[in-house]
Design a protein around this motif. Structure first.
Motif, PDB file in Angstrom:
ATOM      1  N   ILE A  63       0.887  -1.175  -0.157  1.00 27.76           N
ATOM      2  CA  ILE A  63       0.139   0.084   0.058  1.00 27.76           C
ATOM      3  C   ILE A  63       1.049   1.444   0.172  1.00 27.76           C
ATOM      4  O   ILE A  63       0.579   2.096  -0.757  1.00 27.76           O
ATOM      5  N   LEU A  64       1.909   1.348   0.802  1.00 27.08           N
ATOM      6  CA  LEU A  64       2.808   2.547   1.018  1.00 27.08           C
ATOM      7  C   LEU A  64       3.657   2.772  -0.436  1.00 27.08           C
ATOM      8  O   LEU A  64       3.839   3.742  -0.770  1.00 27.08           O
ATOM      9  N   PHE A  65       3.914   1.632  -0.845  1.00 26.04           N
ATOM     10  CA  PHE A  65       5.189   1.447  -2.087  1.00 26.04           C
ATOM     11  C   PHE A  65       3.828   2.031  -3.278  1.00 26.04           C
ATOM     12  O   PHE A  65       4.582   2.779  -4.150  1.00 26.04           O
ATOM     13  N   LEU A  66       2.934   1.389  -3.235  1.00 32.24           N
ATOM     14  CA  LEU A  66       2.244   2.176  -4.508  1.00 32.24           C
ATOM     15  C   LEU A  66       1.699   3.578  -4.221  1.00 32.24           C
ATOM     16  O   LEU A  66       1.552   4.199  -5.183  1.00 32.24           O
ATOM     17  N   GLN A  70       8.957   5.902  -2.148  1.00 24.65           N
ATOM     18  CA  GLN A  70      10.244   6.416  -1.420  1.00 24.65           C
ATOM     19  C   GLN A  70      10.039   6.469   0.206  1.00 24.65           C
ATOM     20  O   GLN A  70      10.779   6.407   0.791  1.00 24.65           O
ATOM     21  N   LEU A  71       8.446   6.183   0.242  1.00 26.19           N
ATOM     22  CA  LEU A  71       8.138   6.133   1.805  1.00 26.19           C
ATOM     23  C   LEU A  71       8.672   4.745   2.471  1.00 26.19           C
ATOM     24  O   LEU A  71       8.794   4.558   3.556  1.00 26.19           O
ATOM     25  N   VAL A  72       8.958   3.580   1.746  1.00 25.83           N
ATOM     26  CA  VAL A  72       9.155   2.182   2.280  1.00 25.83           C
ATOM     27  C   VAL A  72      10.543   1.585   1.594  1.00 25.83           C
ATOM     28  O   VAL A  72      11.197   0.801   2.177  1.00 25.83           O
ATOM     29  N   ALA A  88      10.755 -11.793  -2.246  1.00 23.88           N
ATOM     30  CA  ALA A  88      11.020 -12.740  -1.182  1.00 23.88           C
ATOM     31  C   ALA A  88      10.441 -12.076   0.334  1.00 23.88           C
ATOM     32  O   ALA A  88       9.951 -12.918   1.276  1.00 23.88           O
ATOM     33  N   MET A  89      10.741 -10.704   0.455  1.00 27.26           N
ATOM     34  CA  MET A  89      10.591 -10.356   1.906  1.00 27.26           C
ATOM     35  C   MET A  89       9.286  -9.505   1.947  1.00 27.26           C
ATOM     36  O   MET A  89       8.532  -9.591   2.937  1.00 27.26           O
ATOM     37  N   HIS A  90       8.596  -8.955   0.746  1.00 28.22           N
ATOM     38  CA  HIS A  90       7.325  -8.343   0.813  1.00 28.22           C
ATOM     39  C   HIS A  90       5.976  -9.099   0.271  1.00 28.22           C
ATOM     40  O   HIS A  90       4.991  -8.622   0.272  1.00 28.22           O
ATOM     41  N   THR A  91       6.489 -10.014  -0.885  1.00 30.57           N
ATOM     42  CA  THR A  91       5.339 -10.295  -1.496  1.00 30.57           C
ATOM     43  C   THR A  91       5.054 -11.936  -1.327  1.00 30.57           C
ATOM     44  O   THR A  91       3.760 -12.255  -0.932  1.00 30.57           O
ATOM     45  N   VAL A 143       9.139   6.574   5.569  1.00 34.62           N
ATOM     46  CA  VAL A 143       8.041   6.996   6.124  1.00 34.62           C
ATOM     47  C   VAL A 143       7.868   7.757   7.558  1.00 34.62           C
ATOM     48  O   VAL A 143       7.198   8.402   7.721  1.00 34.62           O
ATOM     49  N   LEU A 144       8.739   6.704   8.474  1.00 36.68           N
ATOM     50  CA  LEU A 144       8.638   7.394   9.742  1.00 36.68           C
ATOM     51  C   LEU A 144       9.419   8.805  10.035  1.00 36.68           C
ATOM     52  O   LEU A 144       9.051   9.476  11.074  1.00 36.68           O
ATOM     53  N   ALA A 145      10.375   9.101   9.169  1.00 32.85           N
ATOM     54  CA  ALA A 145      11.015  10.309   9.274  1.00 32.85           C
ATOM     55  C   ALA A 145      10.144  11.712   8.785  1.00 32.85           C
ATOM     56  O   ALA A 145      10.256  12.533   9.459  1.00 32.85           O
TER      57      ALA A 145
END
Length: 188
Positions: A63-66, A70-72, A88-91, A143-145
């Motif tokens: 969701i953040l990537f789409l 740059q947020l994630v 591998a990590m996210h999908t 995103v946290l920054a």
């Protein structure tokens, strides 16, 4: 720049599938009665951590990537990490969790116990993210920054509520697919 690697999720998945493989192997060798502890541990690991966390990582990341990659996962990471590692990590973690729910019944613990374990894992992960920031001055996820202190509190609170919702969804999916399984759990 700190490279955001969700090693916890990959480690958790490796442990879960290792335990599941051990359980399958021992079940064929010893029968169901002798491996109850491993089966119970497999179910506890999947229901309270593997499914909720893998689903959370998949949904939140994409969701953040789409919305704004740059947020994630900043574009510069494409030069450092291969595309297959990102997937591998996210999908891949999400479809494997769905297949697990569809192909294998899991006995959910009493809700209070399951949510307590999920809460402990969430607090530990958030603490680790905050600790890394305090030590390095860099957020693990860009995103946290962009968030104020109130924004961070809201983000972490929403993330926790979202994780709990995913846990409850997993419980419902398991019950829908496999029925009650004769389990007596409190709904507290």
């Amino acid at each position: 720049m700190h490279i955001p690697l969700p090693c916890f999720e990959l480690f958790l998945q490796a442990i879960f599938y290792g335990v599941a493989c051990l359980e399958d192997t021992l079940k064929r060798m010893k029968g169901k009665k002798d491996i109850k502890f491993i089966t119970d541990f497999r179910d506890l690991l999947f229901t309270t951590l593997a499914f909720p966390i893998s689903t959370f990582v998949f949904l939140t990341f994409w969701i953040l990537f789409l919305c704004d990659r740059q947020l994630v996962y900043p574009k510069q990471l494409d030069n450092i990490l291969p595309v297959w590692l990102n997937h591998a990590m996210h999908t891949s973690i999400f479809p494997f969790s769905l297949v697990e729910i569809i192909l294998r019944p899991h006995c959910y613990p009493m809700r209070k116990k399951g949510l307590t374990l999920l809460t402990v894992a969430s607090i530990a992960y958030i603490s680790r993210v905050l600790w890394i920031y305090l030590k390095t001055g860099t957020w693990v996820y860009p995103v946290l920054a962009k968030l104020s202190a109130v924004g961070l509190a809201a983000f972490f609170s929403f993330s926790y509520i979202f994780s709990v919702s995913i846990y409850l969804l997993g419980e419902k999916l398991n019950h829908w697919k496999w029925g009650d399984l004769g389990q007596s759990r409190k709904k507290t």
